[in-house]
Write a protein that holds these residues in place. Structure first.
Motif, PDB file in Angstrom:
ATOM      1  N   LYS A 170       0.888  -1.165   0.000  1.00  0.00           N
ATOM      2  CA  LYS A 170       0.000   0.000   0.000  1.00  0.00           C
ATOM      3  C   LYS A 170       0.924   1.211   0.000  1.00  0.00           C
ATOM      4  O   LYS A 170       1.755   1.376   0.886  1.00  0.00           O
ATOM      5  CB  LYS A 170      -0.858  -0.045   1.266  1.00  0.00           C
ATOM      6  CG  LYS A 170      -1.941   0.985   1.351  1.00  0.00           C
ATOM      7  CD  LYS A 170      -3.336   0.370   1.135  1.00  0.00           C
ATOM      8  CE  LYS A 170      -4.367   1.464   0.830  1.00  0.00           C
ATOM      9  NZ  LYS A 170      -4.087   2.188  -0.436  1.00  0.00           N
ATOM     10  N   GLU A 219       1.635   5.299  -0.081  1.00  0.00           N
ATOM     11  CA  GLU A 219       1.043   6.611   0.223  1.00  0.00           C
ATOM     12  C   GLU A 219       1.663   7.622  -0.724  1.00  0.00           C
ATOM     13  O   GLU A 219       2.699   8.226  -0.422  1.00  0.00           O
ATOM     14  CB  GLU A 219       1.294   6.968   1.691  1.00  0.00           C
ATOM     15  CG  GLU A 219       0.637   5.965   2.634  1.00  0.00           C
ATOM     16  CD  GLU A 219       0.829   6.331   4.100  1.00  0.00           C
ATOM     17  OE1 GLU A 219       0.560   7.486   4.475  1.00  0.00           O
ATOM     18  OE2 GLU A 219       1.269   5.451   4.857  1.00  0.00           O
ATOM     19  N   THR A 220       1.027   7.781  -1.874  1.00  0.00           N
ATOM     20  CA  THR A 220       1.652   8.564  -2.949  1.00  0.00           C
ATOM     21  C   THR A 220       1.907  10.007  -2.524  1.00  0.00           C
ATOM     22  O   THR A 220       2.825  10.641  -3.050  1.00  0.00           O
ATOM     23  CB  THR A 220       0.798   8.553  -4.237  1.00  0.00           C
ATOM     24  OG1 THR A 220      -0.555   8.865  -3.893  1.00  0.00           O
ATOM     25  CG2 THR A 220       0.852   7.206  -4.909  1.00  0.00           C
ATOM     26  N   GLY A 275      -4.020  -4.336  -1.288  1.00  0.00           N
ATOM     27  CA  GLY A 275      -3.191  -3.157  -1.538  1.00  0.00           C
ATOM     28  C   GLY A 275      -3.308  -2.642  -2.957  1.00  0.00           C
ATOM     29  O   GLY A 275      -4.322  -2.855  -3.632  1.00  0.00           O
ATOM     30  N   ASP A 276      -2.243  -1.989  -3.428  1.00  0.00           N
ATOM     31  CA  ASP A 276      -2.272  -1.297  -4.711  1.00  0.00           C
ATOM     32  C   ASP A 276      -1.777  -2.181  -5.845  1.00  0.00           C
ATOM     33  O   ASP A 276      -1.103  -3.184  -5.636  1.00  0.00           O
ATOM     34  CB  ASP A 276      -1.377  -0.044  -4.655  1.00  0.00           C
ATOM     35  CG  ASP A 276      -1.821   0.915  -3.563  1.00  0.00           C
ATOM     36  OD1 ASP A 276      -3.038   0.994  -3.312  1.00  0.00           O
ATOM     37  OD2 ASP A 276      -0.936   1.574  -2.972  1.00  0.00           O
ATOM     38  N   ASP A 277      -2.123  -1.764  -7.051  1.00  0.00           N
ATOM     39  CA  ASP A 277      -1.634  -2.421  -8.264  1.00  0.00           C
ATOM     40  C   ASP A 277      -1.235  -1.309  -9.220  1.00  0.00           C
ATOM     41  O   ASP A 277      -2.088  -0.682  -9.832  1.00  0.00           O
ATOM     42  CB  ASP A 277      -2.744  -3.295  -8.861  1.00  0.00           C
ATOM     43  CG  ASP A 277      -2.226  -4.148 -10.005  1.00  0.00           C
ATOM     44  OD1 ASP A 277      -0.992  -4.171 -10.223  1.00  0.00           O
ATOM     45  OD2 ASP A 277      -3.048  -4.786 -10.673  1.00  0.00           O
ATOM     46  N   LEU A 278       0.058  -1.047  -9.302  1.00  0.00           N
ATOM     47  CA  LEU A 278       0.538   0.106 -10.058  1.00  0.00           C
ATOM     48  C   LEU A 278       0.873  -0.256 -11.492  1.00  0.00           C
ATOM     49  O   LEU A 278       1.494  -1.283 -11.751  1.00  0.00           O
ATOM     50  CB  LEU A 278       1.797   0.682  -9.405  1.00  0.00           C
ATOM     51  CG  LEU A 278       1.627   1.230  -7.996  1.00  0.00           C
ATOM     52  CD1 LEU A 278       2.988   1.601  -7.434  1.00  0.00           C
ATOM     53  CD2 LEU A 278       0.715   2.442  -8.011  1.00  0.00           C
TER      54      LEU A 278
END
Lengths: 292, 292
Positions: free
Chosen positions: B221, B223-224, B281-284
């Protein structure tokens, strides 16, 4: 403005090595491989070698054979020091239009040679070259040799006899893609022939014998009528074709080939000349220069 | 018929590694470098890395800077495991029309980086590519890391915080040719931050963070809003530009940056996210793929 094609490969390497730190290795750049003493029972050997499409292999060459050659060349260099291969690092720089099966077969060929003659893959990189550019394959490896058993190019003495394994010339007819690195043969020679200098023949006897003699501070006298010629090949081909990947060595006078014939009945071991004082002997033209 | 541009680099490497013997290394292909246990006090590290003209550097790039980059990339990979460089093997494949001073300056740049950040030249090869082909430079090296101190990509745990050194994005404006490999920083982090996983950012955070999480069997995850952006760069640039050559690491929750700020007052160390359960979580999207 000088271009690479204006100066020879050996001169270029001498210039470049002066520009970077080289530290304390047992032997520096210039031999078949670098020899590193890390304090263990064995010395570490290091080597890198490249194949370029259109120079070392043709676009339509069988990928599996090119893979064999890429690994066999490096193993041959380790063998020429009396050593064996351990870990390979492989870089393949290819156009994106290259077929996946080509590179897979190339890897299969590398695997064939590692299984037959030693070493394993430790890492690799694949990267893209622009379309239309030649594919470049670079194989680096670590190897090792028993302490006290490493044979350099530089140990030859005046009066030592010069020997060569196998037959010379005609590699382009196919042998350059399918040769056998002389690992077992080199090990036997180190044990029984006590070579004072040894190297593998990659750029042709004319160039490589001159290098071995120069590194040993000697000249050489070649008996060309003794040269073991590949069937159908001339003396000029044996001197200049390159990519024989046989062993060239100097050894004290009077070595007996009886033991060799028993151990390797199907491979010639031929005395072809003698090391002489520097400035005397022969001066051969020919052989392969990467930028000539 | 599949071409290299049809499959990603990671998929290609997976296929190729299955085709050759890989032996028993502490870690196989896939991490920043291969880790070999030869029984000594230190583990051996092995790495190979290539630069292609028109892909990794432009024809008119300053040769000395390209030489620096060629060596710095490899040192950065060793640093990312907590290690240092020892012996370099360099292959340069160039057209014969290349000016000698270009390759001399390239070697000077390599020497600058070795003197500043460690390692010496052990051997090299120069070979010719056909005119019109891109120059290809391949740098292989051995390095070492203290036994028990090697940090892999694969040790991250769910809940570990994700950190990054320096600023991200905008490398093409110049940093990609002149970056500082984070050797001292990595050594400090291994001692004081106890990272569970670490790697260097070469292909962009989007791609490389996914790789570290996958190797660790985790998701992530991000935090951009915490991302340390190079001045003038967007979040997308920080995620996708690549060639930041900063350290990416995972460490147990609650690490304190006070010691870092004292030791490295001019370099950011920023917490940017957390490792989570795989599949969450994320998938970039984004990042650099060599064949895409």
């Amino acid at each position: 403005m000088k271009h690479l094609s204006d100066i020879g490969e050996d001169e270029l390497i001498r210039r470049l090595v002066a520009l970077v730190p080289t530290g304390k290795s047992a032997e520096g750049p210039g031999d078949d491989c670098a020899v590193m003493d890390k304090g263990g029972e064995r010395l570490e050997l290091l080597k890198t070698d490249a194949l370029v499409e259109g120079v070392h292999f043709l676009k339509d060459a069988e990928a599996r054979a090119v893979g064999w050659k890429a690994v066999a060349r490096v193993i041959s260099d380790f063998a020429a020091m009396g050593g064996v291969a351990e870990h390979f690092l492989v870089t393949v720089a290819l156009p994106g239009s290259m077929e996946v099966c080509w590179i897979e077969n190339f890897y299969r060929g590398m695997g064939d040679c590692m299984k037959a003659h030693g070493g394993v893959l430790a890492g690799g990189e694949t990267c893209r070259v622009p379309e239309g550019s030649a594919a470049v394959i670079s194989v680096a490896a670590t190897g090792s040799v028993e302490r006290g058993k490493a044979v350099l190019r530089s140990g030859g003495k005046v009066g030592d006899e010069i020997w060569v394994t196998g037959k010379l010339g005609g590699s382009l007819a196919g042998k350059h893609l399918s040769f056998t690195p002389r690992v077992e043969e080199a090990k036997w020679l180190v044990e029984h022939f006590k070579p004072t200098a040894m190297m593998d023949l990659s750029d042709g006897l004319a160039k490589d014998l001159g290098r071995m003699a120069l590194a040993s501070g000697c000249g050489f006298k070649l008996e060309t009528e003794l040269l073991p010629l590949t069937d159908g090949c001339s003396v000029a081909a044996a001197l200049g074709d390159g990519e024989d990947f046989e062993l060239l060595l100097a050894a004290p006078v009077g070595m007996d080939v009886a033991g060799w014939l028993e151990r390797f009945p199907h491979l010639e071991l031929t005395r072809i000349g003698v090391l002489v004082e520097q400035g005397e002997g022969d001066d051969l033209a020919g052989g392969w220069d990467h930028f000539a």
